[in-house]
Design an enzyme around this catalytic site. Structure first.
Site, PDB file in Angstrom:
ATOM      1  N   GLY A 152       0.737  -1.250  -0.078  1.00  0.00           N
ATOM      2  CA  GLY A 152      -0.037   0.140   0.018  1.00  0.00           C
ATOM      3  C   GLY A 152       0.657   1.196   0.093  1.00  0.00           C
ATOM      4  N   CYS A 153       0.219   2.353   0.148  1.00  0.00           N
ATOM      5  CA  CYS A 153       0.810   3.776  -0.073  1.00  0.00           C
ATOM      6  C   CYS A 153       1.772   3.952   1.121  1.00  0.00           C
ATOM      7  CB  CYS A 153      -0.206   4.735  -0.265  1.00  0.00           C
ATOM      8  SG  CYS A 153      -1.623   4.898   0.853  1.00  0.00           S
ATOM      9  N   TYR A 154       0.930   4.075   2.507  1.00  0.00           N
ATOM     10  CA  TYR A 154       1.883   4.305   3.617  1.00  0.00           C
ATOM     11  C   TYR A 154       2.910   3.191   3.656  1.00  0.00           C
ATOM     12  CZ  TYR A 154      -1.142   7.457   5.801  1.00  0.00           C
ATOM     13  OH  TYR A 154      -2.166   8.614   6.344  1.00  0.00           O
ATOM     14  N   THR A 157       5.941   3.947   1.166  1.00  0.00           N
ATOM     15  CA  THR A 157       6.579   5.129   1.550  1.00  0.00           C
ATOM     16  C   THR A 157       7.645   4.780   2.816  1.00  0.00           C
ATOM     17  OG1 THR A 157       4.651   6.528   0.994  1.00  0.00           O
ATOM     18  CG2 THR A 157       6.520   7.741   2.053  1.00  0.00           C
TER      19      THR A 157
END
Length: 342
Positions: A152-154, A157
């Site tokens: 996912g995005c979190y 990152t």
């Protein structure tokens, strides 16, 4: 020229699915042959996403593993958490390769999944065989996988920001603080009170403090990166909602094991990601507008009062979801990783 390979979009109504379709329409090696929706009526894709008008002529169907297997060699699952595990076994039994954008196959321990998601995992065998789909770290395992747990995005990152430090054993394993912010699209397309415009506009707030579901995923992958170094990685992850459409920004604080030198850290990051076309190690302080609508993750490092501060940002719908899914597809197809993404 070989015929395009058929791909299916399972769960076509959300924001990530829309971005995925837009990317795949530019891909020379694949063709979207079927899409599904859980809505009672069978909407056309361009009705779900008006930006697709005159770009794709496809009507959504209800999920049918046999029909998907007839039309597609790959299936992208853009379903809610806990929904993917209900359909993956049927697709894999039919030799359809799966790239799952949900969190259902990211955690390796079914008990940890149940503890954080409140639902028993019903496909433990699939959980054990899934490959975590972050190419920058697992590029060698992705090409031969039959089931990809798309990050996912979190998590992307945070993991990309910390991996070089963890791999080189440069920071303490505990007390790593991840202060992360997300645009509203990260919460999905389904209406919710907290993402209703009058509630979130001109406001800035934290949520799920100490209990966000991405925490064990970040811990797990970074501990894997640190394999053989003993102590497990434990992060303090705090997400925030920012009143913008898209983007993730993380400011991360870590305690170095020895005195840190800023330019040496930047050199380390550049070397670590030298073969990763979608990680940009920059000298300036990155901003979400720099990576918006791209598949790039922008990173930089600073040393402040003896602490290491990593700043990282990416587009939550592309590098944080659909773009990295296409990276994984490219590796599985044996075509250049950048195909359709630049």
């Amino acid at each position: 020229m070989a015929s395009p390979i058929g791909v299916a979009i399972v769960g076509a109504s959300g924001y990530a699915a829309r971005e995925l379709i837009q990317i795949l329409l530019k891909h020379p090696g694949v063709k979207i042959t079927t899409a599904t929706s859980r809505q009672d009526e069978a909407p056309r894709l361009d009705a779900l996403h008006p930006s697709l008008a005159k770009r794709i002529d496809l009507t959504c169907e209800t999920f049918d593993a046999d029909r998907i297997a007839e039309k597609a060699a790959f299936a992208f699952l853009a379903l809610p958490h806990t929904a993917s595990m209900a359909v993956v076994p049927a697709l894999r039994e039919r030799n359809v390769k799966v790239i799952d954008l949900s969190a259902d196959y990211r955690l390796t321990d079914p008990q940890v999944y149940e503890d954080w998601y409140g639902h028993a995992h019903t496909d433990v065998a699939g959980l054990g065989s899934a490959v975590y789909g972050l190419p920058e770290l697992f590029r060698d395992r992705i090409p031969t996988a039959g089931l990809i747990a798309n990050p996912g995005c979190y998590t992307s990152t945070s993991i990309l920001a910390l991996a070089p430090l963890v791999a080189e054993n440069l920071i303490e394993r505990t007390g790593v603080v991840i202060d992360a912010k997300s645009g509203v699209s990260g919460a999905g397309r389904s209406p919710k009170l907290t993402t209703h415009f009058p509630e979130c506009n001109e406001s800035f707030s934290a949520y799920s403090v100490g209990r966000h579901r991405h925490t064990p995923e970040i811990d797990q992958i970074l501990t894997t990166v640190a394999a053989g170094q003993g102590e497990a990685v434990e992060v303090i992850f705090t997400p925030h909602l920012v009143p913008m459409d898209r983007g993730i920004f993380a400011t991360i604080y870590a305690v170095p094991r020895q005195a840190a030198v800023e330019h040496d850290l930047l050199d380390l990051y550049r070397s670590f990601y030298a073969d990763s076309p979608f990680v940009r190690v920059v000298n300036h302080l990155p901003a979400t507008k720099d990576s918006a609508y791209t598949n790039y993750c922008d990173l930089t490092v600073r040393v402040v009062r003896g602490r290491i501060v990593v700043l990282a940002c990416l587009d939550n719908l592309i590098k944080g979801a659909s773009g990295v899914a296409v990276q994984n597809l490219n590796l599985m197809l044996g075509c250049p990783e950048e195909t359709a993404l630049i």
